[in-house]
Design a protein around this motif. Structure first.
Motif, mmCIF file in Angstrom:
data_model
loop_
_atom_site.group_PDB
_atom_site.id
_atom_site.type_symbol
_atom_site.label_atom_id
_atom_site.label_comp_id
_atom_site.label_asym_id
_atom_site.label_seq_id
_atom_site.Cartn_x
_atom_site.Cartn_y
_atom_site.Cartn_z
ATOM 1 N N ILE A 255 -4.802 -4.786 1.879
ATOM 2 C CA ILE A 255 -6.196 -5.419 1.452
ATOM 3 C C ILE A 255 -6.490 -5.599 -0.180
ATOM 4 O O ILE A 255 -6.088 -4.290 -1.067
ATOM 5 N N LEU A 256 -7.451 -6.968 -0.444
ATOM 6 C CA LEU A 256 -7.272 -7.020 -1.830
ATOM 7 C C LEU A 256 -8.653 -7.454 -2.150
ATOM 8 O O LEU A 256 -9.130 -8.239 -1.210
ATOM 9 N N SER A 257 -9.420 -6.920 -3.050
ATOM 10 C CA SER A 257 -11.137 -7.574 -3.063
ATOM 11 C C SER A 257 -11.285 -7.954 -4.853
ATOM 12 O O SER A 257 -10.195 -6.981 -5.658
ATOM 13 N N PRO A 258 -12.152 -8.579 -5.034
ATOM 14 C CA PRO A 258 -12.317 -9.386 -6.734
ATOM 15 C C PRO A 258 -13.377 -7.772 -7.001
ATOM 16 O O PRO A 258 -13.488 -8.152 -8.648
ATOM 17 N N THR A 259 -13.796 -6.983 -6.716
ATOM 18 C CA THR A 259 -14.892 -6.088 -6.281
ATOM 19 C C THR A 259 -14.235 -4.704 -6.713
ATOM 20 O O THR A 259 -13.188 -3.944 -5.748
ATOM 21 N N MET A 260 -14.711 -4.317 -6.746
ATOM 22 C CA MET A 260 -14.498 -2.308 -6.440
ATOM 23 C C MET A 260 -14.805 -2.073 -5.054
ATOM 24 O O MET A 260 -15.770 -2.881 -4.375
ATOM 25 N N LEU A 261 -14.172 -1.472 -3.966
ATOM 26 C CA LEU A 261 -14.059 -1.800 -2.375
ATOM 27 C C LEU A 261 -15.019 0.301 -2.494
ATOM 28 O O LEU A 261 -14.463 1.322 -3.507
ATOM 29 N N GLN B 148 5.718 -8.944 3.491
ATOM 30 C CA GLN B 148 4.597 -8.108 3.626
ATOM 31 C C GLN B 148 2.788 -9.390 3.007
ATOM 32 O O GLN B 148 3.298 -10.590 2.393
ATOM 33 N N VAL B 149 2.774 -9.014 4.489
ATOM 34 C CA VAL B 149 1.358 -9.576 4.728
ATOM 35 C C VAL B 149 0.243 -9.343 4.430
ATOM 36 O O VAL B 149 -0.394 -8.397 5.109
ATOM 37 N N GLY B 150 -1.084 -10.066 3.366
ATOM 38 C CA GLY B 150 -2.352 -8.649 3.367
ATOM 39 C C GLY B 150 -3.329 -9.711 2.935
ATOM 40 O O GLY B 150 -3.116 -11.282 3.375
ATOM 41 N N ALA B 151 -4.100 -9.570 3.351
ATOM 42 C CA ALA B 151 -5.663 -10.253 3.127
ATOM 43 C C ALA B 151 -6.447 -10.039 1.521
ATOM 44 O O ALA B 151 -6.140 -8.494 1.206
ATOM 45 N N GLY B 152 -6.641 -10.686 1.213
ATOM 46 C CA GLY B 152 -7.460 -10.960 -0.180
ATOM 47 C C GLY B 152 -8.912 -11.645 0.271
ATOM 48 O O GLY B 152 -9.210 -11.732 0.899
ATOM 49 N N THR B 153 -9.670 -11.105 -1.097
ATOM 50 C CA THR B 153 -10.919 -11.400 -1.374
ATOM 51 C C THR B 153 -11.694 -10.814 0.367
ATOM 52 O O THR B 153 -12.957 -11.203 0.825
ATOM 53 N N VAL B 154 -11.621 -9.120 0.032
ATOM 54 C CA VAL B 154 -12.139 -8.493 1.160
ATOM 55 C C VAL B 154 -13.033 -8.091 0.890
ATOM 56 O O VAL B 154 -12.654 -6.955 -0.707
ATOM 57 N N LEU B 155 -14.254 -7.948 0.926
ATOM 58 C CA LEU B 155 -15.289 -6.975 0.735
ATOM 59 C C LEU B 155 -16.648 -6.248 1.608
ATOM 60 O O LEU B 155 -17.285 -5.551 1.210
ATOM 61 N N THR B 156 -16.046 -6.709 2.430
ATOM 62 C CA THR B 156 -16.859 -5.478 3.611
ATOM 63 C C THR B 156 -16.054 -4.886 4.396
ATOM 64 O O THR B 156 -15.136 -5.323 4.956
ATOM 65 N N LEU B 157 -16.660 -3.622 4.711
ATOM 66 C CA LEU B 157 -15.914 -2.766 6.382
ATOM 67 C C LEU B 157 -15.545 -3.766 7.218
ATOM 68 O O LEU B 157 -14.438 -3.686 7.450
ATOM 69 N N GLU B 158 -16.461 -4.709 7.807
ATOM 70 C CA GLU B 158 -16.036 -5.128 8.487
ATOM 71 C C GLU B 158 -14.769 -6.401 8.581
ATOM 72 O O GLU B 158 -14.175 -6.271 10.095
ATOM 73 N N GLN B 159 -14.804 -6.796 7.494
ATOM 74 C CA GLN B 159 -13.917 -7.885 6.964
ATOM 75 C C GLN B 159 -12.365 -7.007 7.024
ATOM 76 O O GLN B 159 -11.820 -7.547 7.392
ATOM 77 N N ALA B 160 -12.891 -5.869 6.563
ATOM 78 C CA ALA B 160 -11.513 -4.692 6.129
ATOM 79 C C ALA B 160 -10.709 -4.091 7.738
ATOM 80 O O ALA B 160 -9.394 -4.321 7.945
ATOM 81 N N LYS B 161 -11.765 -4.326 8.229
ATOM 82 C CA LYS B 161 -11.236 -3.601 9.424
ATOM 83 C C LYS B 161 -11.010 -5.000 10.662
ATOM 84 O O LYS B 161 -9.695 -4.659 11.514
ATOM 85 N N ALA B 162 -11.119 -6.028 10.596
ATOM 86 C CA ALA B 162 -10.830 -7.605 10.660
ATOM 87 C C ALA B 162 -9.071 -7.194 10.323
ATOM 88 O O ALA B 162 -8.058 -7.543 11.314
ATOM 89 N N CYS B 163 -9.354 -7.173 9.370
ATOM 90 C CA CYS B 163 -7.938 -7.583 8.792
ATOM 91 C C CYS B 163 -6.289 -6.450 9.652
ATOM 92 O O CYS B 163 -5.549 -6.485 9.448
#
Length: 209
Positions: A85-91, A62-77
């Motif tokens: 997707i994971l983030s160091p902060t609340m989403l 399973q491949v995921g993306a980390g340090t996702v901070l914005t909706l634009e990044q989430a969409k790209a991932c």
């Protein structure tokens, strides 16, 4: 709260490595109990690396993306076919809803009981406690006492020697990078050494089988 099933107990975190190094780690992971890898968005060329790794190993790992901070990044991932997707902060609720719509597991970061509860109510699948080692395993036990069992992932300072403490305290998942692998072996793509480090790590956890 969205019901989550079949998410790997341990996710390998790869931050700041090039494609060749990421590929070496994922190759070493095949056939082991380590079944998910997070490629962080603050790695150079992260989206391209994710696309290549998904294409080659997506059926096995399973491949995921980390340090996702914005909706634009989430969409790209998500366009790159990540599983989580994971983030160091609340989403934001918008990002969490977008993940749910596309059947992508969301793992926002949190620290306080209020942040954890809010993230779960907003639709997060798992909440990442970060930085976990600064708080200690007992923190997981303490917040679970009033709030009950929650899908928590511990990240930050977790390694082969302390991860089981966090699982015993109530964490369901862990995200680990340098706590498994020697950085130089990742950089030099030393797959034989990486496999040995995985084998050692596997002996330190009760996998519940």
């Amino acid at each position: 709260m969205t019901v989550l099933t079949n998410f790997p107990k341990v996710t390998v975190i790869l931050r700041g490595y090039n494609y060749e190094s990421v590929r070496a780690v994922v190759r070493a992971m095949r056939g082991t109990k380590l079944q998910s890898v997070e490629i962080t968005m603050n790695s150079e060329g992260a989206i391209d690396i994710i696309k290549k790794i998904v294409s080659e190993f997506g059926d096995e790992i399973q491949v995921g993306a980390g340090t996702v901070l914005t909706l634009e990044q989430a969409k790209a991932c998500i366009d790159a076919n990540v599983k989580f997707i994971l983030s160091p902060t609340m989403l934001s609720r918008e990002i969490l809803d977008y993940c749910t719509k596309h059947k992508v597991v969301s793992v926002p970061g949190a620290l306080s009981p209020t942040e954890i509860k809010q993230s779960l109510e907003d639709g997060a699948n798992i909440v990442k406690i970060f930085p976990a080692a600064r708080l200690g395993a007992k923190y997981i036990q303490d917040i679970s006492a009033p709030l009950g069992k929650m899908p928590l992932m511990v990240v930050g300072g977790i390694n082969a020697e302390n991860v089981e403490e966090y699982f015993k305290a109530g964490a369901s998942y862990a995200g680990i990078g340098s706590g498994i692998f020697d950085k130089q072996d990742v950089i030099t793509c030393n797959e034989e050494a990486l496999k040995k480090q995985i084998e050692y790590f596997e002996t330190k956890i009760n996998w519940g089988e």
